[in-house]
Design a protein around this motif. Structure first.
Motif, mmCIF file in Angstrom:
data_model
loop_
_atom_site.group_PDB
_atom_site.id
_atom_site.type_symbol
_atom_site.label_atom_id
_atom_site.label_comp_id
_atom_site.label_asym_id
_atom_site.label_seq_id
_atom_site.Cartn_x
_atom_site.Cartn_y
_atom_site.Cartn_z
ATOM 1 N N ILE A 23 0.848 -1.188 0.000
ATOM 2 C CA ILE A 23 0.000 0.000 0.000
ATOM 3 C C ILE A 23 0.887 1.243 0.000
ATOM 4 O O ILE A 23 1.740 1.408 0.879
ATOM 5 C CB ILE A 23 -0.928 0.013 1.228
ATOM 6 C CG1 ILE A 23 -1.810 -1.238 1.235
ATOM 7 C CG2 ILE A 23 -1.781 1.271 1.232
ATOM 8 C CD1 ILE A 23 -2.713 -1.377 0.028
ATOM 9 N N PRO A 24 0.719 2.142 -0.956
ATOM 10 C CA PRO A 24 1.591 3.324 -1.032
ATOM 11 C C PRO A 24 1.316 4.304 0.104
ATOM 12 O O PRO A 24 0.204 4.388 0.633
ATOM 13 C CB PRO A 24 1.218 3.942 -2.390
ATOM 14 C CG PRO A 24 0.528 2.854 -3.147
ATOM 15 C CD PRO A 24 -0.181 2.035 -2.119
ATOM 16 N N ASP A 25 2.335 5.051 0.463
ATOM 17 C CA ASP A 25 2.228 6.134 1.435
ATOM 18 C C ASP A 25 2.159 7.445 0.657
ATOM 19 O O ASP A 25 3.182 7.993 0.236
ATOM 20 C CB ASP A 25 3.441 6.118 2.371
ATOM 21 C CG ASP A 25 3.375 7.168 3.471
ATOM 22 O OD1 ASP A 25 2.655 8.177 3.283
ATOM 23 O OD2 ASP A 25 4.040 6.993 4.496
ATOM 24 N N LEU A 26 0.947 7.945 0.430
ATOM 25 C CA LEU A 26 0.766 9.118 -0.415
ATOM 26 C C LEU A 26 1.449 10.351 0.155
ATOM 27 O O LEU A 26 2.011 11.166 -0.595
ATOM 28 C CB LEU A 26 -0.721 9.392 -0.640
ATOM 29 C CG LEU A 26 -1.503 8.326 -1.409
ATOM 30 C CD1 LEU A 26 -2.947 8.763 -1.593
ATOM 31 C CD2 LEU A 26 -0.869 8.046 -2.764
ATOM 32 N N ASP A 27 1.392 10.521 1.475
ATOM 33 C CA ASP A 27 2.020 11.697 2.082
ATOM 34 C C ASP A 27 3.515 11.721 1.803
ATOM 35 O O ASP A 27 4.074 12.746 1.398
ATOM 36 C CB ASP A 27 1.771 11.719 3.594
ATOM 37 C CG ASP A 27 0.310 12.000 3.948
ATOM 38 O OD1 ASP A 27 -0.365 12.656 3.121
ATOM 39 O OD2 ASP A 27 -0.138 11.575 5.016
ATOM 40 N N TRP A 57 -1.806 -0.286 -5.497
ATOM 41 C CA TRP A 57 -2.685 0.752 -6.052
ATOM 42 C C TRP A 57 -4.068 0.217 -6.370
ATOM 43 O O TRP A 57 -5.024 0.994 -6.460
ATOM 44 C CB TRP A 57 -2.040 1.347 -7.307
ATOM 45 C CG TRP A 57 -0.801 2.127 -7.000
ATOM 46 C CD1 TRP A 57 0.489 1.681 -7.069
ATOM 47 C CD2 TRP A 57 -0.729 3.471 -6.526
ATOM 48 N NE1 TRP A 57 1.360 2.667 -6.678
ATOM 49 C CE2 TRP A 57 0.654 3.780 -6.345
ATOM 50 C CE3 TRP A 57 -1.685 4.447 -6.251
ATOM 51 C CZ2 TRP A 57 1.081 5.029 -5.889
ATOM 52 C CZ3 TRP A 57 -1.259 5.697 -5.809
ATOM 53 C CH2 TRP A 57 0.112 5.973 -5.626
ATOM 54 N N LYS A 58 -4.182 -1.097 -6.556
ATOM 55 C CA LYS A 58 -5.483 -1.706 -6.876
ATOM 56 C C LYS A 58 -6.269 -2.113 -5.635
ATOM 57 O O LYS A 58 -7.390 -2.603 -5.759
ATOM 58 C CB LYS A 58 -5.286 -2.944 -7.748
ATOM 59 C CG LYS A 58 -4.648 -2.662 -9.100
ATOM 60 C CD LYS A 58 -4.754 -3.874 -9.999
ATOM 61 C CE LYS A 58 -4.027 -5.076 -9.437
ATOM 62 N NZ LYS A 58 -4.115 -6.246 -10.335
ATOM 63 N N ASP A 59 -5.693 -1.948 -4.457
ATOM 64 C CA ASP A 59 -6.380 -2.337 -3.223
ATOM 65 C C ASP A 59 -7.697 -1.564 -3.107
ATOM 66 O O ASP A 59 -7.725 -0.325 -3.152
ATOM 67 C CB ASP A 59 -5.492 -2.043 -2.020
ATOM 68 C CG ASP A 59 -6.140 -2.458 -0.717
ATOM 69 O OD1 ASP A 59 -6.002 -3.630 -0.331
ATOM 70 O OD2 ASP A 59 -6.792 -1.594 -0.088
ATOM 71 N N GLU A 60 -8.799 -2.280 -2.986
ATOM 72 C CA GLU A 60 -10.121 -1.664 -3.011
ATOM 73 C C GLU A 60 -10.297 -0.639 -1.896
ATOM 74 O O GLU A 60 -10.847 0.455 -2.112
ATOM 75 C CB GLU A 60 -11.202 -2.740 -2.922
ATOM 76 C CG GLU A 60 -11.249 -3.694 -4.111
ATOM 77 C CD GLU A 60 -11.777 -3.031 -5.378
ATOM 78 O OE1 GLU A 60 -12.356 -1.921 -5.280
ATOM 79 O OE2 GLU A 60 -11.591 -3.612 -6.465
ATOM 80 N N THR A 61 -9.843 -0.969 -0.704
ATOM 81 C CA THR A 61 -9.985 -0.028 0.413
ATOM 82 C C THR A 61 -9.145 1.218 0.182
ATOM 83 O O THR A 61 -9.598 2.351 0.420
ATOM 84 C CB THR A 61 -9.581 -0.709 1.730
ATOM 85 O OG1 THR A 61 -10.420 -1.845 1.944
ATOM 86 C CG2 THR A 61 -9.718 0.254 2.906
ATOM 87 N N PHE A 62 -7.905 1.020 -0.297
ATOM 88 C CA PHE A 62 -7.020 2.156 -0.567
ATOM 89 C C PHE A 62 -7.623 3.067 -1.628
ATOM 90 O O PHE A 62 -7.609 4.303 -1.497
ATOM 91 C CB PHE A 62 -5.652 1.643 -1.004
ATOM 92 C CG PHE A 62 -4.664 2.716 -1.326
ATOM 93 C CD1 PHE A 62 -4.150 3.539 -0.338
ATOM 94 C CD2 PHE A 62 -4.228 2.911 -2.636
ATOM 95 C CE1 PHE A 62 -3.226 4.541 -0.630
ATOM 96 C CE2 PHE A 62 -3.307 3.904 -2.938
ATOM 97 C CZ PHE A 62 -2.805 4.718 -1.940
ATOM 98 N N MET A 63 -8.169 2.487 -2.706
ATOM 99 C CA MET A 63 -8.784 3.310 -3.746
ATOM 100 C C MET A 63 -9.982 4.074 -3.194
ATOM 101 O O MET A 63 -10.144 5.279 -3.460
ATOM 102 C CB MET A 63 -9.209 2.423 -4.931
ATOM 103 C CG MET A 63 -8.045 1.920 -5.768
ATOM 104 S SD MET A 63 -8.573 1.199 -7.352
ATOM 105 C CE MET A 63 -9.390 -0.292 -6.790
ATOM 106 N N ALA A 64 -10.838 3.409 -2.421
ATOM 107 C CA ALA A 64 -12.021 4.072 -1.874
ATOM 108 C C ALA A 64 -11.635 5.199 -0.921
ATOM 109 O O ALA A 64 -12.219 6.287 -0.957
ATOM 110 C CB ALA A 64 -12.908 3.049 -1.168
ATOM 111 N N ASP A 65 -10.636 4.952 -0.088
ATOM 112 C CA ASP A 65 -10.216 5.967 0.886
ATOM 113 C C ASP A 65 -9.627 7.196 0.225
ATOM 114 O O ASP A 65 -9.673 8.303 0.787
ATOM 115 C CB ASP A 65 -9.187 5.370 1.853
ATOM 116 C CG ASP A 65 -9.797 4.385 2.846
ATOM 117 O OD1 ASP A 65 -11.035 4.349 2.956
ATOM 118 O OD2 ASP A 65 -9.022 3.654 3.489
ATOM 119 N N ASN A 66 -9.055 7.012 -0.980
ATOM 120 C CA ASN A 66 -8.378 8.122 -1.658
ATOM 121 C C ASN A 66 -9.099 8.581 -2.921
ATOM 122 O O ASN A 66 -8.547 9.377 -3.697
ATOM 123 C CB ASN A 66 -6.934 7.733 -1.961
ATOM 124 C CG ASN A 66 -6.110 7.611 -0.702
ATOM 125 O OD1 ASN A 66 -5.694 8.610 -0.115
ATOM 126 N ND2 ASN A 66 -5.906 6.373 -0.248
#
Length: 363
Positions: free
Chosen positions: A204-208, A335-344
């Motif tokens: 999971i990427p760290d966007l910050d 980047w394809k993680d469903e939760t990560f996409m929804a959160d961002n």
């Protein structure tokens, strides 16, 4: 009305088919990918190559191998009997008027590069819409040029600059060798098919942290010669960034009076340089209003797209963004993680397994 951009199977490169018109009857082809790309494109049957087919323009944006090699195959293919309205490519002969007469004499060393020879054999119209001269944007603050192709597709040049072409000219022989275009070299060899690409990371990427990284803009010479443009049809706009330098694209848009407070409304950005972090900058993203981004690469060279470029895209606005990829890569798993996409507030779109390399986007 049809307005469609299809990312064709160009491996780590670009091969783009633009289709437009009331029945999709008009076509524009941009770049050709690597040597093996042409047979892949024909296999997909996305380009009708028989007599009676017409391309309003075929463009080679610059002389990087992942953009130009497939065009050599196209030009040499006897099955390709399509009519070509105009072929856009800056060869050495087009640099007259970009440099002084002394410079032309000093560096005039490779008039017979392979694509120039192939175009002469084909007898296609070549840079005719630009008076047979170099394709580039005007100097200074002069207005950018907009051409109208048959079927009312508007094309506005954003790159290259005079400086970008002069820089290429200085080491023309060197770049031709790197691109496999020196006539004594013969045709570039076919490369083996890229197998499963090893995944490095994929968490999971760290966007910050990614967005906090300092920017290091692309200053590569061939990339600085890239032909990049806006395409406008039926009230919709695509930015085709080739491998252009991000500051050149940004400044061109600012010359058109776009800014942070007056961004250009884009219906799709073909992300420059396959999603390199050196070409996708906060400054470029700040002068466009865009929620749809397309990335063409299988990641086999340079592991594009870069995480930092994707992070900048995701953080470019609060609205839902869609990122289109023509290849699914293991390293994109995070980047394809469903939760990560929804959160961002973004989503990723990939082709079906049988269609890897090929993705059509309706504009």
């Amino acid at each position: 009305m049809t307005f469609r951009l299809t990312l064709l199977p160009a491996r780590e490169g670009d091969c783009l088919l633009v289709t437009y018109g009331p029945a999709g009857e008009h076509r524009m082809l941009v770049d050709g990918g690597r040597t093996g790309t042409w047979k892949d494109v024909k296999k997909k049957q996305l380009l009708e190559v028989g007599q009676g087919t017409r391309f309003e323009a075929i463009v080679v944006t610059h002389i990087d191998r992942d953009h130009i090699e497939g065009m050599l195959k196209l030009c040499a293919d006897d099955d390709f009997r399509a009519e070509v309205g105009d072929f856009w490519f800056n060869a050495y002969k087009h640099l007259d008027g970009v440099a002084s007469d002394d410079e032309i004499e000093e560096f005039g060393v490779a008039q017979g590069e392979q694509l120039s020879t192939a175009l002469a054999d084909r007898a296609w119209s070549w840079n005719a819409r630009f008076g047979g001269k170099a394709i580039r944007i005007p100097d200074g603050d002069d207005p950018l040029e907009t051409l109208v192709l048959a079927g009312c597709l508007r094309v506005t040049l954003l790159s290259p600059t005079r400086h970008g072409l002069r820089s290429l000219m200085g080491d023309w022989d060197k770049w031709l060798i790197e691109a496999g275009l020196k006539p004594e070299q013969g045709e570039p060899p076919d490369e083996p098919e890229v197998q499963e690409i090893e995944s490095f990371g994929g968490g999971i990427p760290d966007l910050d942290s990614l967005c906090a990284q300092p920017e290091d803009n692309d200053d590569g010479v061939p990339n600085g010669s890239s032909i990049a443009f806006l395409l406008q049809y039926d009230g919709k706009t695509i930015l085709c960034g080739a491998d252009a330098h991000p500051d050149v694209l940004e400044q061109a848009l600012r010359r058109m009076s776009y800014s942070e407070t007056n961004p250009l409304r884009l219906h799709l950005m073909k992300v420059p340089h396959h999603g390199s972090g050196r070409n996708v900058t906060a400054g470029l993203l700040s002068v466009v209003d865009c929620t749809r981004f397309a990335i063409s690469t299988n990641g086999s060279h340079h592991e594009h797209p870069d995480d930092v470029a994707l992070a900048r895209i995701v953080r470019s606005s609060d609205r839902l963004k869609t990122i289109y990829f023509n290849y699914d890569q293991p390293r994109l798993a995070g980047w394809k993680d469903e939760t990560f996409m929804a959160d961002n507030n973004f989503r990723c779109v990939f082709p079906q397994p049988a269609d890897q390399g090929c993705l059509s986007i309706e504009i």
